[in-house]
Design a protein around this motif. Structure first.
Motif, short mmCIF file in Angstrom:
data_model
loop_
_atom_site.label_atom_id
_atom_site.label_comp_id
_atom_site.label_asym_id
_atom_site.label_seq_id
_atom_site.Cartn_x
_atom_site.Cartn_y
_atom_site.Cartn_z
N ASN A 26 -5.49 -21.67 -1.18
CA ASN A 26 -5.45 -20.83 0.02
C ASN A 26 -6.54 -19.76 -0.11
N PRO A 27 -7.57 -19.80 0.78
CA PRO A 27 -7.75 -20.71 1.91
C PRO A 27 -8.43 -21.99 1.48
N VAL A 28 -8.41 -22.97 2.41
CA VAL A 28 -9.05 -24.26 2.12
C VAL A 28 -10.25 -24.53 3.04
N LEU A 29 -10.26 -23.94 4.22
CA LEU A 29 -11.31 -24.16 5.20
C LEU A 29 -11.94 -22.83 5.62
N PRO A 30 -13.07 -22.85 6.29
CA PRO A 30 -13.68 -21.60 6.74
C PRO A 30 -12.77 -20.79 7.66
N LYS A 31 -11.96 -21.49 8.49
CA LYS A 31 -11.01 -20.83 9.39
C LYS A 31 -9.71 -21.62 9.39
N GLY A 32 -8.63 -20.93 9.79
CA GLY A 32 -7.37 -21.63 9.98
C GLY A 32 -7.52 -22.70 11.05
N LEU A 33 -6.59 -23.67 11.06
CA LEU A 33 -6.74 -24.82 11.94
C LEU A 33 -5.36 -25.36 12.30
N TYR A 34 -5.23 -25.84 13.53
CA TYR A 34 -4.00 -26.52 13.94
C TYR A 34 -4.31 -27.52 15.05
N PHE A 35 -3.35 -28.38 15.34
CA PHE A 35 -3.57 -29.51 16.25
C PHE A 35 -4.72 -30.39 15.78
N HIS A 36 -4.99 -30.39 14.48
CA HIS A 36 -6.00 -31.25 13.89
C HIS A 36 -5.34 -32.58 13.49
N ALA A 37 -6.12 -33.49 12.94
CA ALA A 37 -5.59 -34.76 12.45
C ALA A 37 -6.03 -34.97 11.02
N THR A 38 -5.16 -35.59 10.23
CA THR A 38 -5.46 -35.86 8.82
C THR A 38 -5.15 -37.31 8.49
N ALA A 39 -5.83 -37.83 7.50
CA ALA A 39 -5.55 -39.18 6.99
C ALA A 39 -6.02 -39.26 5.55
N LEU A 40 -5.40 -40.15 4.79
CA LEU A 40 -5.76 -40.37 3.39
C LEU A 40 -6.49 -41.70 3.28
N SER A 41 -7.66 -41.67 2.64
CA SER A 41 -8.40 -42.90 2.43
C SER A 41 -7.70 -43.77 1.40
N TYR A 42 -8.13 -45.03 1.31
CA TYR A 42 -7.54 -45.95 0.34
C TYR A 42 -7.66 -45.43 -1.09
N HIS A 43 -8.65 -44.61 -1.33
CA HIS A 43 -8.98 -44.23 -2.71
C HIS A 43 -8.61 -42.78 -3.04
N GLY A 44 -7.92 -42.09 -2.13
CA GLY A 44 -7.35 -40.80 -2.48
C GLY A 44 -8.02 -39.58 -1.91
N LYS A 45 -8.83 -39.74 -0.87
CA LYS A 45 -9.50 -38.59 -0.28
C LYS A 45 -8.86 -38.27 1.07
#
Length: 393
Positions: free
Chosen positions: A309-328
């Motif tokens: 914390n923090p992880v990005l330049p700004k806070g974020l919401y209503f975003h989308a996330t996914a995990l690649s086959y290899h762990g990213k």
């Protein structure tokens, strides 16, 4: 081989989110948006739907794919009949299918869907279709969550813009005749006003995320139009008994006990390491605005760990996330923490666990060549195995 554009030494780091530059050779890229979903295959991020009030029309009736190696966007299914209800859909991947369910059009809530759509992808074709499913279907809503387990698809919660539920429906996608089956019906009794001896039922919600351990669905966050639910007590639905229970999670001890802040519209990815199931949640909308943190929850112990914390330049919401086959983990789009509610089409990514050494080597090769220069010819000159070369579009 072309001169590398990178002069720094490549290094592998866990949980280190960095901005992903898009190849400038792209002539078109997806518009900034919120309320969309992304899913990963071995080669691509697939992007479905979304909303941006500055566009005309404001709903994003499109599907895109982003190649990991070349960092190029390409629009898919341009001649397909994409529905209008493409905001706050639920999505999961099933083999070569990207499954999307529900969603709303504009104005929100007045036009919702209870259809299950499939975008089928393989090496040669891409096609969009709608499943035919009979039985007692879920209510037309948006903001649901989904779980896929052994060809059984579960749809959890959602809203029509006025009421919020924790209904659960299931369909067996392996059956020739597909039928919806209602696993749980919300009684509309909230936790605050139910009798002491009444069965537990979580408050109805939307824009929640879920974890799954093979037997139980874990409800992670979510909220209503004016409230975000806490992550201290985790509602858990057992698919065998079809009952809800709640368990208190274990706080992280960083000098003092602390939990993730209540949130909705956050991102979640899950993976299994040995006999341990982990979910990671990132950012989201709390009661005081956009959040900017990364937490891990071990499902068997309900132990929280603050990763960053923090992880990005700004806070974020209503975003989308996914995990690649290899762990990213990949993050795309959303509304940033600024007051102007600006939507974005930025991509960020970070490793969630240590992959095979060959994957780290592959990433290092791309780093030194540079995504603008990478070609199959160069990779073959470097004796890169064909299984990696085939990841290029």
């Amino acid at each position: 081989m072309n001169q590398s554009e990178n002069t720094n030494i490549y290094s592998f780091k866990l949980f280190d989110f960095h901005f992903v530059n898009v190849n400038p050779a792209c002539t078109t890229i997806p518009s900034p948006r919120s309320g969309h979903r992304i899913l990963c295959t071995a080669r691509y991020i697939y992007l479905y739907g979304g909303y941006n009030p500055s566009l005309n029309p404001p709903t994003c009736q499109d599907i895109w794919k982003f190649n990991f190696a070349t960092r190029k966007w390409k629009r898919c299914a341009e001649n397909q009949n994409i529905p209008n209800e493409v905001t706050s859909i639920a999505a999961v991947r099933r083999k070569h299918e990207l499954l999307v369910f529900g969603g709303t059009a504009v104005p929100f809530g007045f036009r919702c869907s209870n259809k299950l759509h499939s975008f089928h992808v393989n090496d040669k074709t891409e096609s969009f279709s709608t499943y035919r499913i009979s039985g007692k279907s879920p209510q037309s809503m948006y903001g649901q969550a989904m779980v896929l387990h052994k060809n059984l698809l579960y749809v959890i919660g959602g809203t029509d813009g006025f009421t919020f539920t924790c209904d659960i429906h299931r369909v067996n996608l392996n059956k020739d005749v597909k039928v919806w089956k209602q696993m749980y019906k919300t009684s509309r009794i909230t936790v605050d006003n139910c009798e002491d001896n009444a069965p537990y039922e979580p408050e109805g919600r939307y824009r929640h995320e879920v974890g799954f351990d093979g037997n139980n669905i874990f409800l992670i966050g979510g909220g209503t139009s004016c409230k975000s639910y806490n992550l201290t007590e985790i509602p858990i639905f057992n698919i065998a008994s079809r009952t809800w229970r709640r368990e208190t999670s274990i706080a992280v001890a960083n000098g003092e006990l602390s939990y993730p802040q209540p949130r909705k519209c956050h991102g979640l990815v899950q993976f299994k390491s040995g006999n341990k199931n982990y979910v990671y949640i990132v950012c989201g909308l709390g009661d005081e605005g956009a959040l900017n943190d990364l937490w891990r929850l071990q499902l068997s112990t309900l132990q929280w760990t603050l990763i960053k914390n923090p992880v990005l330049p700004k806070g974020l919401y209503f975003h989308a996330t996914a995990l690649s086959y290899h762990g990213k983990m990949y993050i795309f789009g959303g509304i940033n923490g600024s007051r102007d509610l600006k939507r974005t089409n930025d991509i960020y990514c970070a490793w969630m666990y240590i992959p095979k050494l060959s994957e780290i080597c592959w990433e290092a090769v791309l780093y030194y060549i540079g995504y603008k220069n990478v070609t199959k010819t160069i990779l073959r000159q470097l004796k890169v195995p064909e299984r990696f070369i085939n990841r290029l579009s």
